[in-house]
Design a protein around this motif. Structure first.
Motif, mmCIF file in Angstrom:
data_model
loop_
_atom_site.group_PDB
_atom_site.id
_atom_site.type_symbol
_atom_site.label_atom_id
_atom_site.label_comp_id
_atom_site.label_asym_id
_atom_site.label_seq_id
_atom_site.Cartn_x
_atom_site.Cartn_y
_atom_site.Cartn_z
ATOM 1 N N HIS A 46 0.812 -1.217 0.000
ATOM 2 C CA HIS A 46 0.000 0.000 0.000
ATOM 3 C C HIS A 46 0.849 1.271 0.000
ATOM 4 C CE1 HIS A 46 0.669 0.653 4.427
ATOM 5 N NE2 HIS A 46 0.819 -0.671 4.386
ATOM 6 N N GLU A 47 2.178 1.119 -0.021
ATOM 7 C CA GLU A 47 3.057 2.291 0.043
ATOM 8 C C GLU A 47 3.367 2.823 -1.353
ATOM 9 O OE1 GLU A 47 6.617 3.537 2.877
ATOM 10 O OE2 GLU A 47 7.222 1.917 1.517
ATOM 11 N N LEU A 48 3.302 4.154 -1.483
ATOM 12 C CA LEU A 48 3.611 4.850 -2.725
ATOM 13 C C LEU A 48 4.744 5.837 -2.481
ATOM 14 C CD1 LEU A 48 -0.039 5.864 -3.776
ATOM 15 C CD2 LEU A 48 1.203 3.805 -4.506
ATOM 16 N N ALA A 49 5.446 6.197 -3.556
ATOM 17 C CA ALA A 49 6.407 7.298 -3.530
ATOM 18 C C ALA A 49 6.020 8.267 -4.631
ATOM 19 C CB ALA A 49 7.829 6.783 -3.729
ATOM 20 N N LEU A 50 6.381 9.535 -4.473
ATOM 21 C CA LEU A 50 6.047 10.546 -5.480
ATOM 22 C C LEU A 50 7.318 11.204 -5.997
ATOM 23 C CD1 LEU A 50 3.156 12.996 -5.711
ATOM 24 C CD2 LEU A 50 5.473 13.964 -5.789
ATOM 25 N N TYR A 51 7.350 11.383 -7.308
ATOM 26 C CA TYR A 51 8.512 11.996 -7.963
ATOM 27 C C TYR A 51 8.064 13.141 -8.872
ATOM 28 C CZ TYR A 51 12.330 12.751 -11.232
ATOM 29 O OH TYR A 51 13.296 13.336 -11.999
ATOM 30 N N THR A 52 8.806 14.241 -8.825
ATOM 31 C CA THR A 52 8.622 15.316 -9.797
ATOM 32 C C THR A 52 9.878 16.171 -9.851
ATOM 33 O OG1 THR A 52 7.205 17.146 -10.521
ATOM 34 C CG2 THR A 52 7.520 16.914 -8.145
ATOM 35 N N ASP A 53 10.317 16.510 -11.033
ATOM 36 C CA ASP A 53 11.426 17.460 -11.233
ATOM 37 C C ASP A 53 12.638 17.144 -10.368
ATOM 38 O OD1 ASP A 53 10.010 18.853 -13.138
ATOM 39 O OD2 ASP A 53 9.235 20.334 -11.732
ATOM 40 N N SER A 54 13.081 15.910 -10.364
ATOM 41 C CA SER A 54 14.269 15.414 -9.667
ATOM 42 C C SER A 54 14.091 15.320 -8.160
ATOM 43 C CB SER A 54 15.513 16.262 -9.993
ATOM 44 O OG SER A 54 15.591 17.436 -9.222
ATOM 45 N N PHE A 55 12.861 15.521 -7.666
ATOM 46 C CA PHE A 55 12.532 15.438 -6.238
ATOM 47 C C PHE A 55 11.787 14.134 -5.985
ATOM 48 C CE2 PHE A 55 9.297 15.902 -2.972
ATOM 49 C CZ PHE A 55 9.903 16.595 -1.940
ATOM 50 N N LEU A 56 12.223 13.350 -4.985
ATOM 51 C CA LEU A 56 11.593 12.080 -4.652
ATOM 52 C C LEU A 56 11.160 12.093 -3.193
ATOM 53 C CD1 LEU A 56 10.921 9.110 -5.483
ATOM 54 C CD2 LEU A 56 13.232 8.503 -4.704
ATOM 55 N N PHE A 57 9.854 11.908 -2.972
ATOM 56 C CA PHE A 57 9.300 11.859 -1.621
ATOM 57 C C PHE A 57 9.087 10.415 -1.221
ATOM 58 C CE2 PHE A 57 5.446 11.896 1.172
ATOM 59 C CZ PHE A 57 6.057 12.461 2.290
ATOM 60 N N THR A 58 9.631 10.016 -0.056
ATOM 61 C CA THR A 58 9.615 8.610 0.344
ATOM 62 C C THR A 58 8.536 8.267 1.363
ATOM 63 O OG1 THR A 58 11.165 8.964 2.182
ATOM 64 C CG2 THR A 58 12.113 8.512 0.004
ATOM 65 N N GLY A 59 7.793 9.261 1.879
ATOM 66 C CA GLY A 59 6.866 8.958 2.969
ATOM 67 C C GLY A 59 7.643 8.469 4.176
ATOM 68 N N CYS A 60 7.437 7.201 4.547
ATOM 69 C CA CYS A 60 8.212 6.572 5.631
ATOM 70 C C CYS A 60 9.299 5.645 5.102
ATOM 71 C CB CYS A 60 7.294 5.767 6.552
ATOM 72 S SG CYS A 60 6.887 6.578 8.112
ATOM 73 N N ALA A 61 9.286 5.361 3.813
ATOM 74 C CA ALA A 61 10.255 4.426 3.211
ATOM 75 C C ALA A 61 10.234 3.058 3.885
ATOM 76 C CB ALA A 61 11.670 5.014 3.231
ATOM 77 N N HIS A 62 9.021 2.574 4.208
ATOM 78 C CA HIS A 62 8.906 1.225 4.754
ATOM 79 C C HIS A 62 9.431 0.189 3.764
ATOM 80 C CE1 HIS A 62 6.676 2.087 8.416
ATOM 81 N NE2 HIS A 62 5.901 2.913 7.734
ATOM 82 N N SER A 63 9.340 0.499 2.473
ATOM 83 C CA SER A 63 9.812 -0.430 1.445
ATOM 84 C C SER A 63 11.328 -0.450 1.327
ATOM 85 C CB SER A 63 9.207 -0.062 0.078
ATOM 86 O OG SER A 63 7.799 -0.191 0.100
ATOM 87 N N GLY A 64 11.995 0.440 2.037
ATOM 88 C CA GLY A 64 13.452 0.512 1.987
ATOM 89 C C GLY A 64 13.903 1.588 1.032
ATOM 90 N N LEU A 65 14.773 2.455 1.515
ATOM 91 C CA LEU A 65 15.230 3.591 0.718
ATOM 92 C C LEU A 65 15.864 3.149 -0.601
ATOM 93 C CD1 LEU A 65 15.433 6.648 0.772
ATOM 94 C CD2 LEU A 65 17.571 6.431 2.052
ATOM 95 N N GLU A 66 16.695 2.131 -0.561
ATOM 96 C CA GLU A 66 17.343 1.664 -1.786
ATOM 97 C C GLU A 66 16.327 1.083 -2.768
ATOM 98 O OE1 GLU A 66 21.668 0.008 -0.928
ATOM 99 O OE2 GLU A 66 20.258 -0.663 0.612
ATOM 100 N N ASN A 67 15.317 0.399 -2.263
ATOM 101 C CA ASN A 67 14.295 -0.160 -3.153
ATOM 102 C C ASN A 67 13.499 0.942 -3.838
ATOM 103 O OD1 ASN A 67 14.737 -2.978 -2.707
ATOM 104 N ND2 ASN A 67 13.780 -2.785 -0.694
ATOM 105 N N ILE A 68 13.172 2.002 -3.100
ATOM 106 C CA ILE A 68 12.422 3.111 -3.686
ATOM 107 C C ILE A 68 13.256 3.809 -4.755
ATOM 108 C CG2 ILE A 68 11.337 5.343 -3.210
ATOM 109 C CD1 ILE A 68 10.624 4.255 -0.429
ATOM 110 N N LEU A 69 14.518 4.045 -4.463
ATOM 111 C CA LEU A 69 15.399 4.669 -5.456
ATOM 112 C C LEU A 69 15.541 3.793 -6.693
ATOM 113 C CD1 LEU A 69 18.048 6.114 -3.021
ATOM 114 C CD2 LEU A 69 16.931 7.451 -4.820
ATOM 115 N N ALA A 70 15.673 2.493 -6.494
ATOM 116 C CA ALA A 70 15.815 1.579 -7.632
ATOM 117 C C ALA A 70 14.553 1.537 -8.478
ATOM 118 C CB ALA A 70 16.163 0.181 -7.136
#
Length: 273
Positions: A166-190
């Motif tokens: 149920h976790e989402l991340a949002l990206y715009t104009d080189s900005f990435l919002f992770t919320g809580c990054a429960h999915s793991g910071l590296e996984n969200i970046l990947a």
């Protein structure tokens, strides 16, 4: 582009209220996006003190179903009659619990939302020109160990370890919002196929979970794999965790607090390496 922290666990300004929650207002050339709503209406009161107008927000993005990120939504919808709500349907349908300390519910009490204001996300997509939502994040890298305390109610009423679909991340104009990054910071970046200059949000790295060696190794990987990216965190990132990672990442890792305002100059070229 500018982002302003309206709700967080910490503040350097005694006039601003704190809570266990997160809410950030992101202002771009085209849109105003409220990134999570904290646990209550604290973000609204802090916005008023900061002279921030929420009535003209275009979108409110809910990163996941936990009440410390979506509990303030009901108050926002009373304050803003037009903003569209971006959320995972699994965030709205799930019953979530924490077993840190005593078992307690962290399920959001969702308000009534008009169908024409609701944008339900079940796959990565562009919801408006230049605004991307990342869904169903692959878990190929280590997950935060603090997730072991977090559960979702199963079909038969049992407690099942939350897999954070149920976790989402949002990206715009080189900005990435992770919320809580429960999915793991590296996984969200990947999972983000776009150039990233700034990562902002909680990292769900709680004090006393990952070892110092694990934290240093993570910080080293982030520094090496994302050499032109800056990371900004607070909320669910422990103070000791921050100091350990900061010792490796230096100025590439920054903290934020209630009232933090950050103006970004977005690069035109692909800066992600």
């Amino acid at each position: 582009m500018k982002w302003t922290v309206l709700s967080d666990n910490r503040s350097n300004n005694p006039a601003l209220e704190t809570e266990h929650g997160l809410s950030i207002l992101l202002t771009t050339e085209q849109h105003k996006i409220l990134l999570d709503t904290g646990a209550s209406d604290v973000f609204i009161r802090n916005a008023e003190l900061l002279g921030v107008n929420l009535s003209d927000v275009d979108y409110v993005f809910i990163s996941h179903g936990h009440s410390d990120h979506a509990g303030g939504l009901r108050y926002f919808l009373e304050h803003n009659p037009k903003a569209k709500v971006i959320v995972s349907p699994e965030a709205m349908s799930g019953n979530f619990y924490s077993k840190r300390g005593n078992l307690h519910s962290i399920t959001t009490e969702w308000p009534e939302i008009d169908e024409d204001r609701l944008i339900l996300i079940d796959q990565t997509c562009e919801i408006s020109k230049g605004i991307y939502v990342i869904a169903h994040i692959p878990q190929n890298h280590p997950m935060p160990k603090g997730n072991k305390h977090l559960f979702v109610e199963g079909a038969n009423g049992e407690y099942v370890n939350d897999d954070f679909r149920h976790e989402l991340a949002l990206y715009t104009d080189s900005f990435l919002f992770t919320g809580c990054a429960h999915s793991g910071l590296e996984n969200i970046l990947a999972a983000c196929p776009y150039p990233v200059s700034s990562v902002v949000g909680g990292f769900h790295l709680l004090d006393g979970q990952e070892s110092e060696e694990e934290l240093k190794a993570l910080a080293k990987r982030l520094k090496e794999h994302y050499p032109t990216t800056r990371f900004y965190t607070s909320h669910c990132t422990g103070d000791n965790v921050f100091e350990i990672m900061r010792g490796v990442m230096g100025e590439k890792l920054q903290s934020f607090r209630c009232g933090t305002m950050n103006d970004m100059v977005c690069p035109k070229d692909d800066i992600r390496q």
